[in-house]
Structures are given as C-alpha cells and as structure tokens.
Design a protein around this motif. Structure first.
Motif, mmCIF file in Angstrom:
data_model
loop_
_atom_site.group_PDB
_atom_site.id
_atom_site.type_symbol
_atom_site.label_atom_id
_atom_site.label_comp_id
_atom_site.label_asym_id
_atom_site.label_seq_id
_atom_site.Cartn_x
_atom_site.Cartn_y
_atom_site.Cartn_z
ATOM 1 N N LYS A 1 0.821 -1.212 0.000
ATOM 2 C CA LYS A 1 0.000 0.000 0.000
ATOM 3 C C LYS A 1 0.860 1.269 0.000
ATOM 4 O O LYS A 1 0.323 2.378 0.069
ATOM 5 N N GLY A 2 2.189 1.103 -0.048
ATOM 6 C CA GLY A 2 3.077 2.259 -0.052
ATOM 7 C C GLY A 2 3.248 2.893 1.308
ATOM 8 O O GLY A 2 3.599 4.069 1.413
ATOM 9 N N GLN A 3 3.007 2.120 2.377
ATOM 10 C CA GLN A 3 3.089 2.645 3.740
ATOM 11 C C GLN A 3 4.409 2.253 4.383
ATOM 12 O O GLN A 3 4.812 1.091 4.341
ATOM 13 N N LYS B 1 3.479 1.151 -6.297
ATOM 14 C CA LYS B 1 2.928 1.415 -7.632
ATOM 15 C C LYS B 1 3.304 0.304 -8.604
ATOM 16 O O LYS B 1 2.517 -0.077 -9.473
ATOM 17 N N LYS C 1 6.811 3.633 -1.745
ATOM 18 C CA LYS C 1 5.661 4.062 -2.540
ATOM 19 C C LYS C 1 5.827 3.679 -4.003
ATOM 20 O O LYS C 1 4.874 3.265 -4.667
ATOM 21 N N LYS C 2 7.061 3.815 -4.508
ATOM 22 C CA LYS C 2 7.328 3.408 -5.896
ATOM 23 C C LYS C 2 7.113 1.912 -6.069
ATOM 24 O O LYS C 2 6.567 1.451 -7.073
ATOM 25 N N GLN D 1 10.662 5.937 2.435
ATOM 26 C CA GLN D 1 9.213 5.996 2.228
ATOM 27 C C GLN D 1 8.879 6.189 0.752
ATOM 28 O O GLN D 1 7.957 5.546 0.218
ATOM 29 N N GLN D 2 9.634 7.040 0.083
ATOM 30 C CA GLN D 2 9.411 7.272 -1.350
ATOM 31 C C GLN D 2 9.704 6.006 -2.158
ATOM 32 O O GLN D 2 8.991 5.696 -3.115
#
Length: 263
Positions: free
Chosen positions: A142-144, A249, A245-246, A241-242
């Motif tokens: 979930k990009g968390q 995706k 998130k990638k 964190q970035q």
C-alpha cells in the motif's frame, strides 16, 4: 545429544607446555573430534599454528572465527593445505547463534564480492516470523512505511548480526564496507537512529511532517543526539518511504507483493 566439550587454554603462539597438556588430555579421553579454533585474521601465522597442532595432536577439523571481518580467506586456504582437514564451522559474530556450518561455495562468493543470498535469507527467517513478514509486505504493498516500521527494520538488522556482517552477504556490496566505516555508518549509528525514533511520540512517528524545530530539539535531547542527527534520520526515512511508494505502484502493475507473500 549428550556432548562433552574439552576446551583448552587459548594461545596466539605455540607453547610446548600447553601443547603437552593437550596431547595428554587427548590420550586420556580419546575424543571423537579434535578441532582447532583459529582467528581468520591471523594470516600466515595460522599456517604455523595449524601445522604444529596437526603434527603433535592430530586434528579432525578446524573452526575459523571472525569471518565477518575483512579476512579474504588466506587462513582458510593455508590451514586446509597443511592439515588436509576440513573447516567445519565458521564464526561470523560474537554470539552463540553466530557459529555457522562452513560452506565453501558461500564463503567463496563472499570473498569475491558476490554476496551470500542464502545466508542472508537464513538469518532473516531466524529473526522475522512469516506472519510479521506478510504484514510488512501488505503495508509496503500500500506504499506505507512509518518511522515505527523503520525502527523495526533497524532492530531486525542488529539481531541479524549488524550492518558490518550483513553487508558481506549482499551481492555487490562488499566494496562498500570501508566507505561505510569512513562515513561512521556502523551498529552504533543504527542504535542512535533507533533511540531517536523511540524519543518521538506515537503521533510524531506516524506523521513526521508535524516535527517542527522545537519537537526536533526535544527528540535530540531525549536521545542524546543533536538536531542535525534528527534531520538526517528524517531525510533517510523520507527516502525510504518514497522508495516503498514506488514499489507499491509497481505492485499495482505487476503484482510484485502478491508474489512475495504468495497471495
């Protein structure tokens, strides 16, 4: 298992009196195994020690310690050459659970900078349960990635042997060890990061964007660090964190995390 270990006095050089004691003990007890425990950092001194012990006592195997250091395998090759006896165990840390069965192929990979993915996975499974791994995979899906997650990862890294030991297991990272030492990135650095995260409130760990100047000064004082240290920690967390998130995706397109957790 019922096992009796007879541990002789340690020595850096050949001491004939101590050698005579070991010979006498072996004659009295008829041990199944006679193992020489040697420091892999000894270099060519290991050759003399191994040769003397094998000629006078008779070895059935060798245990090499400190293989998590900068040794390049010289001691292993020398001892094997002069005794003809196998290296049975390798010490990769100071704790009892950091004594591994010696695997020539995996050690060769580490020496050549090719890493040891199998060893890395084995250590990870000892520290991280399947349930915790699945939970983390779902969060990353979930990009968390919170500061609590970061602290958990750092603590797991220490339990797996510390950053100096793990970097030898990661393919292509062997050459980074000296650079990390020069930059002050070590287990102490990791512990400082954990201390700073633990000095935050639950709200701050979940929402680092609220960390203004006064909050950062409080966290620095509470963890015995300075404000620039807190700033570096937060920047590192932001970068991680970035990245997560990638990856999240990518998962939407390729099912990356579903394949990792088998669902």
């Amino acid at each position: 298992y019922d096992v009796l270990l007879l541990d002789s006095a340690g020595r850096l050089h050949i001491d004939q009196d101590l050698m005579d004691e070991v010979i006498a003990i072996k004659r009295l007890t008829s041990p199944i195994e006679t193992l020489l425990v040697a420091d892999s950092m000894m270099g060519q001194d290991a050759l003399t020690v191994a040769k003397a012990f094998h000629e006078q006592v008779g070895l059935t195997g060798i245990v090499l310690t400190r293989l998590d250091g900068d040794a390049r395998g010289g001691a292993a090759l020398s001892m094997l050459a002069v005794t003809g006896q196998p290296i049975k165990f390798a010490g990769v840390g100071e704790k009892l659970d950091q004594l591994e069965v010696f695997n020539p192929q995996r050690i060769a990979n580490r020496i050549l900078g090719m890493g040891d993915i199998v060893g890395l996975v084995e250590r990870a499974t000892e520290v991280v349960s399947e349930e915790d791994a699945a939970k983390m995979a779902k969060k990353m899906q979930k990009g968390q990635f919170t500061l609590d997650d970061m602290a958990q990862h750092l603590e797991q890294m220490l339990k797996m042997g510390g950053i100096g030991s793990l970097i030898n297991l990661i393919p292509g990272m062997g050459g980074m060890k000296d650079k990390m030492v020069d930059a002050g990135v070590n287990d102490g650095y990791i512990r400082h990061q954990i201390a700073m995260i633990r000095s935050m409130t639950r709200e701050e760990r979940r929402t680092p964007s609220i960390l203004n100047g006064s909050r950062r000064r409080r966290i620095a004082a509470g963890s015995g660090r300075c404000v620039p240290d807190v700033n570096r920690l937060l920047k590192q967390h932001l970068n991680m964190q970035q990245t997560v998130k990638k990856m999240g995706k990518m998962n939407d397109k390729k099912g990356l995390f579903r394949s990792i957790i088998g669902r």
